[in-house]
Design a protein around this motif. Structure first.
Motif, mmCIF file in Angstrom:
data_model
loop_
_atom_site.group_PDB
_atom_site.id
_atom_site.type_symbol
_atom_site.label_atom_id
_atom_site.label_comp_id
_atom_site.label_asym_id
_atom_site.label_seq_id
_atom_site.Cartn_x
_atom_site.Cartn_y
_atom_site.Cartn_z
ATOM 1 N N UNK A 1 3.759 21.681 26.137
ATOM 2 C CA UNK A 1 3.944 20.634 25.127
ATOM 3 C C UNK A 1 4.985 20.970 24.065
ATOM 4 N N UNK A 2 5.744 19.966 23.703
ATOM 5 C CA UNK A 2 6.740 20.095 22.649
ATOM 6 C C UNK A 2 6.081 19.992 21.279
ATOM 7 N N UNK A 3 6.771 20.522 20.281
ATOM 8 C CA UNK A 3 6.254 20.428 18.910
ATOM 9 C C UNK A 3 6.284 18.981 18.433
ATOM 10 N N UNK A 4 7.372 18.288 18.697
ATOM 11 C CA UNK A 4 7.508 16.882 18.321
ATOM 12 C C UNK A 4 8.091 16.136 19.502
ATOM 13 N N UNK A 5 7.493 15.013 19.845
ATOM 14 C CA UNK A 5 8.039 14.191 20.918
ATOM 15 C C UNK A 5 7.720 12.735 20.619
ATOM 16 N N UNK A 6 8.705 11.878 20.767
ATOM 17 C CA UNK A 6 8.450 10.453 20.607
ATOM 18 C C UNK A 6 9.305 9.672 21.603
ATOM 19 N N UNK A 7 8.900 8.439 21.831
ATOM 20 C CA UNK A 7 9.576 7.589 22.808
ATOM 21 C C UNK A 7 10.684 6.802 22.127
ATOM 22 N N UNK A 8 11.857 6.882 22.703
ATOM 23 C CA UNK A 8 12.995 6.127 22.191
ATOM 24 C C UNK A 8 13.705 5.467 23.367
ATOM 25 N N UNK A 9 13.552 4.134 23.442
ATOM 26 C CA UNK A 9 14.237 3.344 24.455
ATOM 27 C C UNK A 9 13.985 3.861 25.874
ATOM 28 N N UNK A 10 12.730 4.201 26.154
ATOM 29 C CA UNK A 10 12.364 4.616 27.493
ATOM 30 C C UNK A 10 12.538 6.098 27.779
ATOM 31 N N UNK A 11 12.835 6.898 26.748
ATOM 32 C CA UNK A 11 13.023 8.333 26.903
ATOM 33 C C UNK A 11 12.080 9.078 25.969
ATOM 34 N N UNK A 12 11.496 10.165 26.464
ATOM 35 C CA UNK A 12 10.677 11.047 25.644
ATOM 36 C C UNK A 12 11.597 12.091 25.031
ATOM 37 N N UNK A 13 11.742 12.049 23.734
ATOM 38 C CA UNK A 13 12.691 12.922 23.032
ATOM 39 C C UNK A 13 11.898 14.067 22.404
ATOM 40 N N UNK A 14 12.033 15.248 22.987
ATOM 41 C CA UNK A 14 11.239 16.413 22.570
ATOM 42 C C UNK A 14 12.088 17.339 21.716
ATOM 43 N N UNK A 15 11.482 17.796 20.604
ATOM 44 C CA UNK A 15 12.151 18.769 19.723
ATOM 45 C C UNK A 15 11.144 19.846 19.366
ATOM 46 N N UNK A 16 11.558 21.089 19.558
ATOM 47 C CA UNK A 16 10.646 22.197 19.290
ATOM 48 C C UNK A 16 11.317 23.389 18.631
ATOM 49 N N UNK A 17 12.623 23.532 18.762
ATOM 50 C CA UNK A 17 13.281 24.757 18.360
ATOM 51 C C UNK A 17 13.090 25.824 19.424
ATOM 52 N N UNK A 18 13.693 26.978 19.211
ATOM 53 C CA UNK A 18 13.602 28.028 20.213
ATOM 54 C C UNK A 18 14.552 27.767 21.370
ATOM 55 N N UNK A 19 14.429 28.575 22.412
ATOM 56 C CA UNK A 19 15.406 28.525 23.480
ATOM 57 C C UNK A 19 14.955 27.857 24.754
ATOM 58 N N UNK A 20 13.811 27.170 24.743
ATOM 59 C CA UNK A 20 13.315 26.535 25.964
ATOM 60 C C UNK A 20 13.860 25.117 26.069
ATOM 61 N N UNK A 21 14.621 24.843 27.116
ATOM 62 C CA UNK A 21 15.271 23.532 27.219
ATOM 63 C C UNK A 21 14.274 22.398 27.412
ATOM 64 N N UNK B 1 13.807 34.443 23.740
ATOM 65 C CA UNK B 1 13.200 34.757 22.465
ATOM 66 C C UNK B 1 11.775 35.243 22.650
ATOM 67 N N UNK B 2 11.310 36.067 21.724
ATOM 68 C CA UNK B 2 9.988 36.691 21.874
ATOM 69 C C UNK B 2 8.873 35.664 22.001
ATOM 70 N N UNK B 3 8.993 34.541 21.324
ATOM 71 C CA UNK B 3 7.910 33.559 21.322
ATOM 72 C C UNK B 3 8.211 32.314 22.148
ATOM 73 N N UNK B 4 9.304 32.333 22.906
ATOM 74 C CA UNK B 4 9.671 31.137 23.662
ATOM 75 C C UNK B 4 8.590 30.723 24.650
ATOM 76 N N UNK B 5 7.854 31.686 25.209
ATOM 77 C CA UNK B 5 6.817 31.369 26.183
ATOM 78 C C UNK B 5 5.414 31.498 25.607
ATOM 79 N N UNK B 6 5.327 31.625 24.300
ATOM 80 C CA UNK B 6 4.019 31.689 23.645
ATOM 81 C C UNK B 6 3.794 30.510 22.718
ATOM 82 N N UNK B 7 4.841 30.088 22.020
ATOM 83 C CA UNK B 7 4.689 29.025 21.031
ATOM 84 C C UNK B 7 4.089 27.750 21.623
ATOM 85 N N UNK B 8 4.499 27.284 22.822
ATOM 86 C CA UNK B 8 3.893 26.053 23.352
ATOM 87 C C UNK B 8 2.398 26.163 23.585
#
Length: 253
Positions: A20-40, A145-152
């Motif tokens: 799960x992303x930190x923030x995600x919302x729907x915009x025109x049919x797309x889920x726009x995820x923002x979390x920071x860190x290096x996970x695409x 990053x150290x927390x890239x696979x822990x933060x989610x």
């Protein structure tokens, strides 16, 4: 029984719930995820349905969301939609990166993986301190990053199981699986570089498959880099022989 297209979109939603992303919302049919860190995956915009299109309005909304978050705009493009290559080219997005494939376990075809001698497989309903320490170490070993696979994991709400393969009490391989809508998604499979090729990751994944099926999962799926030949061979040996779809990313700085 789902047809292939329906199953693919169910897997897409289950993957989002498992990572799960930190923030995600729907915009025109797309889920726009923002979390920071290096996970695409949790810092990119993904289509929400086969009807998603990337017209000028949708792209402008996506660009604005990432600009406001001070993040690069990344669009994730599964082969489940028509590729909007010309729109992204015109907007200055770089060439595709991060090509990955999505595989599913064919029901009833799971293959047992023998536990190597001297290895103890533990499966827990939450990440133990030892599991977290191993995952952090393996993230750094992979250049992440150290927390890239822990933060989610702090945002994970789906039922999940965390597997570790320990040698002399030290986890040398880890993975987890999360169950959403009857689909278990295997995530974060990693092995200490010094212990690769010894069956540790396979034993972890096989244990998670067993646990997920026992909990009622009708399907088990995972996503893997398309150029990771060793991982692809491992997953196919374990029964992940159903190819669902591929995806890649396009990035604008």
């Amino acid at each position: 029984m789902d047809d292939q297209a329906t199953l693919c979109w169910r897997v897409e939603r289950a993957c989002a719930a498992a990572w799960p992303a930190r923030t995600v919302d729907a915009r025109h049919g797309w889920a726009v995820a923002r979390s920071g860190g290096g996970t695409r995956r949790i810092n990119s915009a993904s289509p929400l349905s086969p009807a998603a299109t990337l017209d000028a309005t949708a792209l402008a909304a996506i660009l604005a969301a990432y600009r406001d978050a001070a993040l690069p705009a990344i669009v994730r493009l599964p082969t489940l939609i028509a590729p909007p290559a010309s729109v992204l080219d015109a907007a200055g997005f770089a060439a595709a990166e991060g090509a990955s494939t999505t595989l599913a376990l064919v029901p009833g075809t799971a293959t047992a993986a023998p536990v190597p001698a001297g290895v103890r497989i533990a499966v827990d309903p939450a990440p133990t301190p030892a599991w977290r320490a191993a995952r952090r170490h393996l993230s750094l070993a992979a250049g992440a990053g150290a927390d890239d696979h822990l933060d989610p994991l702090s945002r994970l709400r789906a039922p999940a199981w965390f597997a570790a393969a320990a040698v002399d009490g030290t986890p040398r391989a880890v993975a987890f699986a999360a169950l959403t809508d009857g689909i278990a998604i295997v995530e974060a499979v990693a092995t200490d570089p010094a212990w690769r090729g010894r069956g540790l990751a396979g034993a972890c994944v096989a244990a998670l498959v067993d646990r997920a099926i026992a909990a009622g999962a009708g399907h088990v799926a995972l996503q893997v880099a398309s150029d990771n030949a060793a991982a692809l061979a491992l997953y196919r040996r374990l029964g992940f022989t159903c190819h669902l779809y591929d995806y890649n990313y396009r990035r604008r700085g």
